[in-house]
Design an enzyme around this catalytic site. Structure first.
Site, PDB file in Angstrom:
ATOM      1  N   HIS A  58       0.867  -1.262   0.114  1.00 23.58           N
ATOM      2  CA  HIS A  58      -0.108   0.068   0.045  1.00 23.58           C
ATOM      3  C   HIS A  58       0.871   1.443  -0.001  1.00 23.58           C
ATOM      4  CE1 HIS A  58      -3.972   2.159   0.939  1.00 23.58           C
ATOM      5  NE2 HIS A  58      -3.072   3.050   1.163  1.00 23.58           N
ATOM      6  N   HIS A  60       1.359   5.399  -1.997  1.00 24.64           N
ATOM      7  CA  HIS A  60       0.840   6.717  -2.820  1.00 24.64           C
ATOM      8  C   HIS A  60       2.125   7.152  -3.394  1.00 24.64           C
ATOM      9  CE1 HIS A  60      -3.088   6.490  -1.387  1.00 24.64           C
ATOM     10  NE2 HIS A  60      -2.600   5.903  -0.341  1.00 24.64           N
ATOM     11  N   GLN A 153      -9.533   9.844  -4.680  1.00 24.83           N
ATOM     12  CA  GLN A 153      -9.353  10.349  -3.535  1.00 24.83           C
ATOM     13  C   GLN A 153     -10.289  11.316  -2.941  1.00 24.83           C
ATOM     14  OE1 GLN A 153      -5.907  10.796  -1.316  1.00 24.83           O
ATOM     15  NE2 GLN A 153      -7.883  11.007  -0.343  1.00 24.83           N
ATOM     16  N   HIS A 211      -9.297   1.953   0.061  1.00 23.73           N
ATOM     17  CA  HIS A 211      -9.173   2.551   1.671  1.00 23.73           C
ATOM     18  C   HIS A 211     -10.567   2.468   2.061  1.00 23.73           C
ATOM     19  CE1 HIS A 211      -6.127   4.155  -0.420  1.00 23.73           C
ATOM     20  NE2 HIS A 211      -5.564   5.031   0.735  1.00 23.73           N
ATOM     21  N   GLU A 214     -11.105   4.382   7.228  1.00 21.53           N
ATOM     22  CA  GLU A 214      -9.893   4.866   7.612  1.00 21.53           C
ATOM     23  C   GLU A 214     -10.358   6.341   8.543  1.00 21.53           C
ATOM     24  OE1 GLU A 214      -7.042   6.704   4.939  1.00 21.53           O
ATOM     25  OE2 GLU A 214      -5.510   6.902   6.332  1.00 21.53           O
ATOM     26  N   ASP A 310       2.491   3.199   2.836  1.00 24.11           N
ATOM     27  CA  ASP A 310       1.520   4.016   2.612  1.00 24.11           C
ATOM     28  C   ASP A 310       1.901   5.295   1.975  1.00 24.11           C
ATOM     29  OD1 ASP A 310      -1.081   5.155   2.461  1.00 24.11           O
ATOM     30  OD2 ASP A 310      -1.702   5.316   4.652  1.00 24.11           O
ATOM     31  N   TRP A 316       0.561  13.622   4.153  1.00 21.21           N
ATOM     32  CA  TRP A 316      -0.024  12.934   4.944  1.00 21.21           C
ATOM     33  C   TRP A 316       1.091  12.425   6.044  1.00 21.21           C
ATOM     34  CZ3 TRP A 316      -1.668  12.349   0.018  1.00 21.21           C
ATOM     35  CH2 TRP A 316      -2.725  12.536  -0.050  1.00 21.21           C
TER      36      TRP A 316
HETATM   37 FE   FE2 Z   1      -3.374   5.186   1.493  1.00 19.84          FE
END
Ligand code: FE2
Length: 429
Positions: A58, A60, A153, A211, A214, A310, A316
């Site tokens: 996982h 991005h 997203q 996702h 979360e 991630d 993030w």
């Molecule tokens: Fe993610």
């Protein structure tokens, strides 16, 4: 019998010690003790761990290494991260995304991370990030297997055009269907998005990786709907729930019903310990929740759990360096998986189990398997996680693609040895 490459005296993840691994024609030709020394290159690796490469289930890659553009995340929340990414998106260019992603792939290769599943945001109608990561997938194919997930997203139903954009991304060659039900406007919209995306997956014969939940909200139960839709569409074994952090906060009785449902649906789970421990619990005073999903309980229910990186230096998460041993270490800490079996499961979460979640067919260190391997400055997976061990050599299809010098320290202390490494073998293990 001669080999292109021979690694001598290595330890293997399955507990075998002091074996030789011979490579020929890009594949592992032999794994046994005392192989003949005839080889194009011999790596003396006595007592060090030779492992299949790391797998990140996982990630991005479209946002990676963008830290600080246009500003830092002040609150540290998921929602500010999404808003910040929204501020950056209009200024993205294909070239900038490609260059940052390639820089990340350099880091990954050096760290023995050779399989990555990356989500790619499809909400920008230009599909600029999709084009960029498809180009990256092509450029890195000879050293990294990159899977792409079409990720809405800003919401599959919530973002204008996302339904059409997601289909266009799949038509361009994106491999997996993504989703974000907890970010739709309502719980009902979240359910609707799951139903539509699973229908699309069944229609196209594609895997799903959403996702899912979360959030710290214990009533965010989209994983229940995802499991039910998986069964309804016959998608068992092809659907993954990423994050699942609301499970941390759910009522125990409800979870006792949910886990068997997830197992029945053949759901795969991915926890992202570095990100979950920093993004979740932000609305708590004290005690603050950890926010990571229930990894030991999922495993005990027979649900495979991979551990993902991630994010790396993006809106993030400000840290990270493609080090899946750091991910495994954080997973062991946050889930309190400190038994030998728990540590072993965390190592599998960034290797074998992650490969299973990604559906990798040609993965694993075995005779006849691909000569994709990482030589670690550690005796076993436990020590590898403890030390975030140095990757002495990374091998892809039989070729050494990265090397790092062994980590040692020189001491200037009377009566103590002049040079030490951090390797230390307790006698009882
Ligand atoms: Fe993610």
């Amino acid at each position: 019998m001669s080999f292109d490459l021979l690694l001598r005296g290595v330890n293997l993840v399955d507990g075998r010690h002091g074996v030789d691994v011979g490579v020929r024609g890009g594949r592992i030709a032999a794994v046994e003790r005392d192989l003949p020394m005839e080889a194009g290159e011999v790596i003396e690796a006595a007592g060090q761990l030779l492992s299949a490469p790391f797998v990140d289930a996982h990630f991005h890659m479209d946002s990676t290494l963008s830290l600080g553009r246009p500003r830092l995340n002040q609150s540290g929340t998921l929602l500010e991260g999404i808003a910040l990414w929204g501020e950056l998106k209009p200024d993205l260019t294909v070239d900038a995304v490609v260059q940052r992603a390639l820089a990340y792939c350099d880091m990954a290769a050096a760290q023995g991370l050779l399989h990555i599943r990356s989500h790619v945001d499809i909400c920008d109608p230009r599909l600029l990030a999709v084009d960029a990561l498809l180009e990256v997938r092509r450029q890195v194919a000879h050293y990294i297997d990159l899977q792409l997930v079409a990720f809405p997203q800003d919401g599959y139903l919530r973002a204008p055009g996302a339904i059409d954009n997601l289909k266009r991304a799949l038509d361009k060659g994106v491999d997996v269907i993504g989703g974000i039900p907890h970010f739709e406007r309502t719980m009902d919209d979240g359910s609707e998005s799951i139903a539509r995306l699973c229908h699309l997956a069944a229609e196209r014969g594609l895997p799903v990786d959403m996702h899912c939940d979360e959030t710290d909200d214990p009533l965010s139960r989209h994983i229940e709907m995802l499991s039910a839709e998986t069964i309804r569409h016959g998608l068992q074994g092809r659907v993954t729930g990423s994050h699942l952090t609301s499970m941390h906060s759910m009522d125990n009785y409800y979870v006792s019903k949910l886990l068997p449902l997830m197992a029945e649906a053949g759901i795969h789970a991915i926890a992202n310990p570095l990100i979950n421990i920093t993004l979740q619990g932000r609305h708590d005073s004290y005690p603050k929740r950890r926010g990571m999903t229930r990894v030991p309980e999922l495993l005990a229910a027979g649900i495979p759990v991979a551990l993902g990186q991630d994010c790396c230096m993006d809106p993030w998460y400000s840290f990270g360096c493609a080090d899946m041993l750091e991910v495994a270490s954080m997973g062991a800490h946050v889930a309190q998986m400190t038994s030998l079996a728990g540590i072993s499961a965390c190592y599998a979460g960034v290797t074998d189990t992650a490969a299973r979640v990604l559906g990798l067919e040609d993965y694993g260190l075995r005779e006849g398997g691909p000569a994709d391997m990482v030589l670690l400055q550690a005796a076993d997976p436990f020590e590898a996680i403890r030390l975030k061990a140095t990757r002495l050599a990374v091998i892809r299809r039989g070729r050494v693609i990265a090397r790092s010098p062994a980590r040692t320290s020189t001491l200037n202390l009377p009566g103590r040895p002049p040079e030490i490494s951090l390797q230390f073998r307790p006698g009882s293990l």
